[in-house]
Motif scaffolding. Structure first.
Motif, mmCIF file in Angstrom:
data_model
loop_
_atom_site.group_PDB
_atom_site.id
_atom_site.type_symbol
_atom_site.label_atom_id
_atom_site.label_comp_id
_atom_site.label_asym_id
_atom_site.label_seq_id
_atom_site.Cartn_x
_atom_site.Cartn_y
_atom_site.Cartn_z
ATOM 1 N N UNK A 102 38.848 43.507 37.481
ATOM 2 C CA UNK A 102 37.481 43.706 36.985
ATOM 3 C C UNK A 102 36.812 44.892 37.681
ATOM 4 N N UNK A 103 37.034 45.013 38.982
ATOM 5 C CA UNK A 103 36.469 46.154 39.713
ATOM 6 C C UNK A 103 37.017 47.476 39.173
ATOM 7 N N UNK A 104 38.334 47.500 38.915
ATOM 8 C CA UNK A 104 38.940 48.720 38.370
ATOM 9 C C UNK A 104 38.412 49.005 36.967
ATOM 10 N N UNK A 105 38.233 47.963 36.155
ATOM 11 C CA UNK A 105 37.715 48.149 34.802
ATOM 12 C C UNK A 105 36.309 48.728 34.807
ATOM 13 N N UNK A 106 35.486 48.296 35.749
ATOM 14 C CA UNK A 106 34.100 48.774 35.792
ATOM 15 C C UNK A 106 33.992 50.171 36.405
ATOM 16 N N UNK A 107 34.613 50.342 37.584
ATOM 17 C CA UNK A 107 34.405 51.593 38.318
ATOM 18 C C UNK A 107 35.356 52.711 37.897
ATOM 19 N N UNK A 108 36.501 52.383 37.336
ATOM 20 C CA UNK A 108 37.462 53.420 36.941
ATOM 21 C C UNK A 108 37.407 53.672 35.437
ATOM 22 N N UNK A 109 37.485 52.589 34.634
ATOM 23 C CA UNK A 109 37.471 52.755 33.181
ATOM 24 C C UNK A 109 36.061 52.907 32.631
ATOM 25 N N UNK A 110 35.054 52.609 33.461
ATOM 26 C CA UNK A 110 33.669 52.788 33.028
ATOM 27 C C UNK A 110 33.166 51.720 32.077
ATOM 28 N N UNK A 111 33.741 50.527 32.106
ATOM 29 C CA UNK A 111 33.306 49.443 31.225
ATOM 30 C C UNK A 111 32.129 48.698 31.838
ATOM 31 N N UNK A 112 31.317 48.099 30.989
ATOM 32 C CA UNK A 112 30.249 47.237 31.495
ATOM 33 C C UNK A 112 30.876 46.019 32.161
ATOM 34 N N UNK A 113 30.125 45.354 33.010
ATOM 35 C CA UNK A 113 30.682 44.234 33.764
ATOM 36 C C UNK A 113 31.254 43.127 32.875
ATOM 37 N N UNK A 114 30.581 42.700 31.815
ATOM 38 C CA UNK A 114 31.168 41.629 30.986
ATOM 39 C C UNK A 114 32.542 41.995 30.435
ATOM 40 N N UNK A 115 32.664 43.214 29.889
ATOM 41 C CA UNK A 115 33.952 43.623 29.325
ATOM 42 C C UNK A 115 34.989 43.800 30.427
ATOM 43 N N UNK A 116 34.579 44.366 31.570
ATOM 44 C CA UNK A 116 35.507 44.570 32.682
ATOM 45 C C UNK A 116 36.020 43.236 33.220
ATOM 46 N N UNK A 117 35.160 42.236 33.273
ATOM 47 C CA UNK A 117 35.575 40.932 33.794
ATOM 48 C C UNK A 117 36.555 40.251 32.839
ATOM 49 N N UNK A 118 36.318 40.361 31.541
ATOM 50 C CA UNK A 118 37.274 39.801 30.571
ATOM 51 C C UNK A 118 38.605 40.554 30.652
ATOM 52 N N UNK A 119 38.553 41.876 30.774
ATOM 53 C CA UNK A 119 39.771 42.677 30.886
ATOM 54 C C UNK A 119 40.556 42.293 32.140
ATOM 55 N N UNK A 120 39.850 42.126 33.260
ATOM 56 C CA UNK A 120 40.524 41.728 34.501
ATOM 57 C C UNK A 120 41.259 40.407 34.348
ATOM 58 N N UNK A 121 40.651 39.462 33.611
ATOM 59 C CA UNK A 121 41.295 38.167 33.392
ATOM 60 C C UNK A 121 42.537 38.316 32.510
ATOM 61 N N UNK A 122 42.447 39.140 31.474
ATOM 62 C CA UNK A 122 43.599 39.335 30.581
ATOM 63 C C UNK A 122 44.781 39.918 31.349
ATOM 64 N N UNK A 123 44.511 40.818 32.285
ATOM 65 C CA UNK A 123 45.597 41.480 33.011
ATOM 66 C C UNK A 123 46.138 40.649 34.161
ATOM 67 N N UNK A 124 45.614 39.426 34.347
ATOM 68 C CA UNK A 124 46.210 38.507 35.319
ATOM 69 C C UNK A 124 47.626 38.135 34.902
ATOM 70 N N UNK A 125 47.847 38.007 33.597
ATOM 71 C CA UNK A 125 49.142 37.531 33.097
ATOM 72 C C UNK A 125 50.223 38.564 33.348
ATOM 73 N N UNK A 126 51.420 38.064 33.672
ATOM 74 C CA UNK A 126 52.574 38.961 33.795
ATOM 75 C C UNK A 126 53.614 38.661 32.721
ATOM 76 N N UNK A 127 53.768 37.428 32.327
ATOM 77 C CA UNK A 127 54.484 37.147 31.097
ATOM 78 C C UNK A 127 55.970 36.893 31.178
ATOM 79 N N UNK A 128 56.405 35.662 30.844
ATOM 80 C CA UNK A 128 57.842 35.357 30.812
ATOM 81 C C UNK A 128 58.586 36.116 29.726
ATOM 82 N N UNK A 129 57.864 36.532 28.680
ATOM 83 C CA UNK A 129 58.538 37.230 27.575
ATOM 84 C C UNK A 129 59.121 38.568 28.019
ATOM 85 N N UNK A 130 58.589 39.110 29.109
ATOM 86 C CA UNK A 130 59.113 40.373 29.634
ATOM 87 C C UNK A 130 59.904 40.133 30.917
ATOM 88 N N UNK A 131 59.392 39.247 31.771
ATOM 89 C CA UNK A 131 60.018 39.002 33.071
ATOM 90 C C UNK A 131 61.441 38.476 32.916
#
Length: 594
Positions: A102-131
């Motif tokens: 979320x910090x990277x989404x806000x300060x690097x990608x320039x997203x507002x906090x709500x969108x950055x926080x949702x993005x941070x949660x989505x990128x938590x996953x690493x995924x068995x389909x690839x691993x």
């Protein structure tokens, strides 16, 4: 375009991409996404005329099956061995990854906090389909593979659930923490009830024959989808957590049908992955691609070199893990289908809720998926070997059954610098093999202990050479998928060639090694008569035909065992497979010393 034609194009493109990825040894997801982009935004060949909400629901059903299959692969025995690391990675890890993302989404990608926080949660996953495919390619040792597998499968629903809660907090509940915690409680409760209890009851009924064998796999698929749908009715997107718990419970129950059920799900998962990774990229259009900016590329770089390493190194401070595992996990975190599907759900939803910059959510996630899959897919194996966490190139022989003849074969292969490992359930039969300095495994090769402790990833062939033909067949069928059925062999039963009606069919056993009717008794008997395992190098003058002229009738006067190429690659001989050694190859054979 007619729906049937569209479906055939998607299926053909998906499976062709999987095959191409296997041929060129690239992660399949890379080829699949490229195919989806080519068939969708680039050429417009695939245009799914379906409301986004309905398409999202169908995608969710496919993801549910995939996560359930991943849950079935999780073994509690693995958790007991590496639980110290898994606990940190699945509790502290997701929260730290969410915060840093979320910090990277806000300060690097320039997203507002709500969108950055949702993005941070989505990128938590690493995924068995690839691993999971990457682990098979890299041949990691079993402890390191268990860490990556558990983290990927457990964190998938965790990341989705965090994204749901963040989305609800900013759009539904009016930033009310009470509603968020109530939603979390409902998700956990429904996962425990429908996933945990539902999975146990399903296994209980299956054990007692309440469902006929031929209906068990398809009925299980329907039950998984029903549990997923019912959970989502109680709490939005709780279904993914439910099906993961359900898979974990069923996968660790003592079910006689566990392997057929798992194989059914694996086959279904391959098809679903092929379809989903073609369909989801087709939803990107020119406006999504135009939204990508230099800050987006910088964000991806920060995710790779800062967010993931800081997450792992912080979460595992003081954990009794090898430093090599920490380094490997700090780098390896490919995202997969769940991240893509979740982004396709919440990107449009956030735009509708009044966050227009959320239109970049889906292309950003796809950038992360492509970057992590390509970079991590290409670097996992070299990094693991550098850290001494992976097997060497596949080359060697696992021999099941210790006796005088297999001891002689193992010693000859050792002299030729071919890796060999002898496994047996008798400590005393293994003793002379161990005294020769040959690696051994004491125990049942089909046991759970062997599944966790038998390091055979670097071996390329299996030879079952006990004096029990039916046990040999059982081991060949059980391990055939791991080695490849074309590299799985057993000694032929006595009188094999003259007793066609009494033998096991090929579908029930491994291929016969050497020249039938060579069996365990005849090999050991000839060894006692003075035969020995020998090797000779072929040349322009002394080729296979010349060797056969000197030694006599194959199978009667001598037995061809295998060969070692000039590059050191070992091959086991079988009459059922082509065998064409050439100049400078070493032939290994069994013959009289006279």
């Amino acid at each position: 375009m007619h729906l049937a034609t569209l479906l055939m194009i998607i299926l053909a493109a998906g499976l062709a991409s999987q095959w191409l990825a296997w041929q060129i040894r690239l992660p399949a997801i890379v080829i699949l996404i490229a195919s989806g982009l080519l068939l969708g935004p680039v050429t417009g060949l695939i245009d799914i005329a379906m409301p986004p909400e309905e398409l999202t629901e169908l995608i969710g059903l496919g993801v549910a099956i995939i996560l359930f299959e991943g849950g079935m692969d999780l073994k509690l025995g693995e958790f007991r061995r590496v639980g110290h690391g898994i606990t940190r990675l699945t509790t502290l890890g997701p929260l730290l990854a969410w915060l840093l993302g979320a910090l990277a989404g806000h300060f690097v990608a320039g997203l507002t906090w709500p969108v950055a926080i949702v993005l941070g949660a989505i990128l938590v996953v690493t995924g068995p389909t690839v691993i999971l495919p990457l682990l098979r390619q890299a041949r990691l040792n079993k402890e390191s593979a268990s860490l990556l597998k558990w983290e990927g499968i457990v964190n998938d629903p965790a990341g989705v659930l965090l994204a749901v809660l963040a989305f609800q907090y900013f759009t539904v509940s009016g930033e009310d923490w009470g509603t968020v915690f109530l939603s979390l409680g409902k998700a956990i409760a429904v996962a425990g009830l429908l996933g945990g209890l539902g999975g146990w009851l399903t296994g209980w009924f299956y054990r007692r024959g309440a469902v006929p064998t031929h209906l068990k796999p398809p009925m299980l698929m329907v039950l998984v989808l029903a549990a997923y749908w019912a959970s989502n009715q109680v709490q939005h997107e709780a279904g993914l957590l439910t099906v993961t718990v359900m898979g974990l419970v069923l996968g660790n129950m003592q079910l006689a049908e566990r392997e057929p059920l798992r194989h059914f799900k694996e086959n279904l998962t391959v098809v679903l992955l092929s379809v989903l990774f073609i369909v989801i990229p087709t939803q990107l259009d020119a406006s999504h691609l135009q939204a990508i900016s230099p800050s987006s590329l910088l964000f991806v770089a920060v995710v790779l070199v800062a967010v993931r390493p800081l997450t792992i190194l912080t979460a595992t401070i003081g954990a009794p893990m090898r430093w090599q595992d920490k380094v490997l996990m700090a780098w390896i975190a490919p995202r997969g289908i769940v991240a893509a599907a979740t982004a396709s759900i919440f990107g449009p939803a956030l735009v509708e809720a009044g966050y227009p910059e959320a239109q970049i959510l889906m292309p950003l996630v796809f950038l992360v998926i492509l970057a992590t899959v390509i970079i991590h897919g290409l670097t996992l194996a070299p990094l693991a070997r550098r850290l001494d966490l992976a097997a060497r190139e596949e080359n060697g022989l696992l021999i099941v059954g210790a006796n005088d003849w297999t001891r002689a074969l193992a010693n000859e292969l050792k002299e030729l610098e071919v890796d060999v490992l002898v496994a047996d359930g008798s400590w005393y039969r293994l003793k002379p093999v161990r005294m020769d300095g040959i690696r051994t495994y004491y125990g049942e090769v089909l046991s759970e202990h062997a599944e966790h402790e038998l390091e055979d990833e670097h071996l390329s062939y299996l030879l079952c050479a006990t004096d029990n033909d039916y046990y040999n067949a059982l081991v060949c069928k059980a391990l055939g998928g791991e080695f490849g059925h074309h590299r799985t062999f057993q000694l032929a039963p006595p009188r094999e060639s003259s007793d066609e009606q009494r033998r096991l069919t090929l579908q029930q056993r491994g291929y016969f090694a050497f020249e039938p009717p060579i069996d365990a008794y005849s090999l050991n008997h000839r060894l006692r008569e003075g035969w020995s395992i020998q090797s000779i190098r072929l040349s322009d003058i002394f080729d296979m035909d010349r060797l056969a002229e000197e030694l006599g009738q194959p199978g009667e006067d001598w037995v061809l065992i295998g060969s070692v190429s000039p590059q050191g690659q070992f091959s086991l001989y079988s009459r059922d497979h082509s065998f064409n050694p050439d100049k400078d190859w070493l032939l290994v054979y069994f013959a009289s010393n006279s």
